[in-house]
Design a protein around this motif. Sequence first.
Motif, short mmCIF file in Angstrom:
data_model
loop_
_atom_site.label_atom_id
_atom_site.label_comp_id
_atom_site.label_asym_id
_atom_site.label_seq_id
_atom_site.Cartn_x
_atom_site.Cartn_y
_atom_site.Cartn_z
N VAL A 189 44.71 17.35 42.02
CA VAL A 189 44.50 19.27 41.87
C VAL A 189 45.18 19.93 42.56
CG1 VAL A 189 43.62 21.52 40.56
CG2 VAL A 189 43.28 18.45 39.96
N VAL A 190 46.44 19.68 42.30
CA VAL A 190 47.21 20.61 44.05
C VAL A 190 47.34 22.79 43.79
CG1 VAL A 190 49.58 21.29 45.15
CG2 VAL A 190 48.63 18.98 44.64
N VAL A 191 46.75 23.35 44.78
CA VAL A 191 46.15 24.45 45.01
C VAL A 191 47.48 24.90 45.87
CG1 VAL A 191 45.44 26.75 44.73
CG2 VAL A 191 44.22 24.97 43.56
N ASP A 192 48.64 25.71 45.34
CA ASP A 192 49.42 25.58 46.75
C ASP A 192 49.98 27.64 46.92
OD1 ASP A 192 52.23 25.80 47.20
OD2 ASP A 192 53.51 25.00 46.56
N ALA A 193 48.81 27.79 48.04
CA ALA A 193 49.55 28.79 48.25
C ALA A 193 49.94 29.40 48.51
CB ALA A 193 48.46 28.96 50.28
N ASP A 194 51.84 28.93 49.16
CA ASP A 194 52.91 28.95 49.01
C ASP A 194 53.42 30.44 47.56
OD1 ASP A 194 53.40 29.05 51.81
OD2 ASP A 194 54.43 27.75 51.66
N ARG A 195 53.05 29.39 46.02
CA ARG A 195 53.06 29.59 45.68
C ARG A 195 52.22 30.89 44.94
NH1 ARG A 195 51.24 26.15 42.14
NH2 ARG A 195 49.67 27.61 40.98
N ILE A 196 51.43 30.61 45.21
CA ILE A 196 50.37 31.98 44.77
C ILE A 196 51.11 32.95 45.43
CG2 ILE A 196 48.47 32.53 45.17
CD1 ILE A 196 47.13 29.85 44.64
N ALA A 197 51.15 33.02 46.98
CA ALA A 197 51.20 34.40 47.69
C ALA A 197 53.13 35.00 47.07
CB ALA A 197 51.64 33.45 49.04
N ARG A 198 53.56 33.79 46.06
CA ARG A 198 54.96 34.81 45.70
C ARG A 198 54.60 35.39 44.39
NH1 ARG A 198 57.36 29.39 47.75
NH2 ARG A 198 56.71 28.38 45.39
N GLU A 199 53.50 34.52 43.87
CA GLU A 199 52.98 35.35 42.34
C GLU A 199 52.21 36.45 42.39
OE1 GLU A 199 49.22 34.06 39.95
OE2 GLU A 199 49.99 32.42 40.32
N VAL A 200 51.25 36.87 43.60
CA VAL A 200 50.72 37.97 43.67
C VAL A 200 51.70 38.92 44.41
CG1 VAL A 200 48.66 36.88 43.92
CG2 VAL A 200 49.90 37.58 46.18
N VAL A 201 53.09 38.43 44.40
CA VAL A 201 53.70 39.85 44.83
C VAL A 201 55.09 40.04 44.09
CG1 VAL A 201 53.20 40.29 47.39
CG2 VAL A 201 55.34 38.72 46.99
N GLU A 202 54.52 39.25 43.02
CA GLU A 202 55.47 39.64 41.54
C GLU A 202 56.34 40.97 41.39
OE1 GLU A 202 54.58 36.71 38.81
OE2 GLU A 202 56.01 35.06 39.49
N PRO A 203 56.86 41.59 40.95
CA PRO A 203 57.22 42.86 39.96
C PRO A 203 56.31 43.48 39.28
CG PRO A 203 59.78 41.71 40.00
CD PRO A 203 58.64 40.53 40.30
N GLY A 204 55.35 44.42 39.72
CA GLY A 204 54.57 44.96 38.80
C GLY A 204 53.16 44.93 38.90
N THR A 205 52.68 43.93 40.47
CA THR A 205 51.98 43.34 40.96
C THR A 205 51.21 44.76 42.09
OG1 THR A 205 52.20 42.56 42.42
CG2 THR A 205 52.54 41.24 40.70
N PRO A 206 49.73 44.93 42.10
CA PRO A 206 49.49 45.40 43.40
C PRO A 206 49.94 44.83 44.65
CG PRO A 206 47.55 45.23 41.86
CD PRO A 206 49.16 44.21 40.98
N GLY A 207 49.77 43.74 44.62
CA GLY A 207 50.34 43.20 46.25
C GLY A 207 51.95 43.58 46.46
N LEU A 208 52.79 43.44 45.39
CA LEU A 208 54.20 44.09 45.72
C LEU A 208 54.05 45.55 46.18
CD1 LEU A 208 57.71 43.19 46.48
CD2 LEU A 208 57.33 44.21 43.97
N ALA A 209 53.61 46.20 45.39
CA ALA A 209 53.26 47.79 45.64
C ALA A 209 52.97 47.41 47.32
CB ALA A 209 52.27 48.37 44.73
N ALA A 210 51.57 46.82 47.70
CA ALA A 210 50.75 47.38 48.86
C ALA A 210 52.40 46.96 50.16
CB ALA A 210 49.63 46.50 49.57
#
Length: 198
Positions: A27-48
């Motif tokens: 089971v692979v948990v990919d930090a790069d993929r997650i890093a893209r996910e948490v800054v998608e449009p509309g996310t608190p990450g992108l706003a920050a």
Amino acid sequence: MLRIGLTGGIGSGKSTVAGLLAERGAVVVDADRIAREVVEPGTPGLAAIVDAFGESVLAADGSLDRPALASVVFTDPAARARLDAIVHPLVRERSVQLIAAASPDAVLVNDVPLLVETGQAGTYDLVLVVQADLETRLARLVERGTSREDAHARIAAQATDEERRAAADVVLDNSGTLEQLAEQVDRFWQEHVEPARG
């Protein structure tokens, strides 16, 4: 659950190794993929990120303009630290959720580019490092559309090969062919994963 920390410098082929491990049932948990996910449009990450770096890091469609952001953070350690302070906690939180959803007897591979830089090596049962010689890594990055100058800057911003090897339980050399890499992954699985699973 066997927890493996997978890391390697940019362009080393870490994602290829993650795919080979997934083919073997990990089971692979990919930090790069997650890093893209948490800054998608509309996310608190992108706003920050926009709050910290301004609207110049946004593309016309409102998504993160990664090359624009990279041009700021890869040459300025303070800016990179600000970005890391935004993104890393979000990635950790999402990773914890994905790990909690995995089967208790899973072989869990955390694909973490900055595992050494963030001091996480001690949190895994095994640390697997993928390395490739500098020219191979540069060629791969240029092939992906990164300028040679930016590729050098990105490599310089990460831990050295020596620092990664010091944290490693196992090092895979990905300077050769995919077949040679797959053989090394098979050997790793047979010698380290299967015995650990009993």
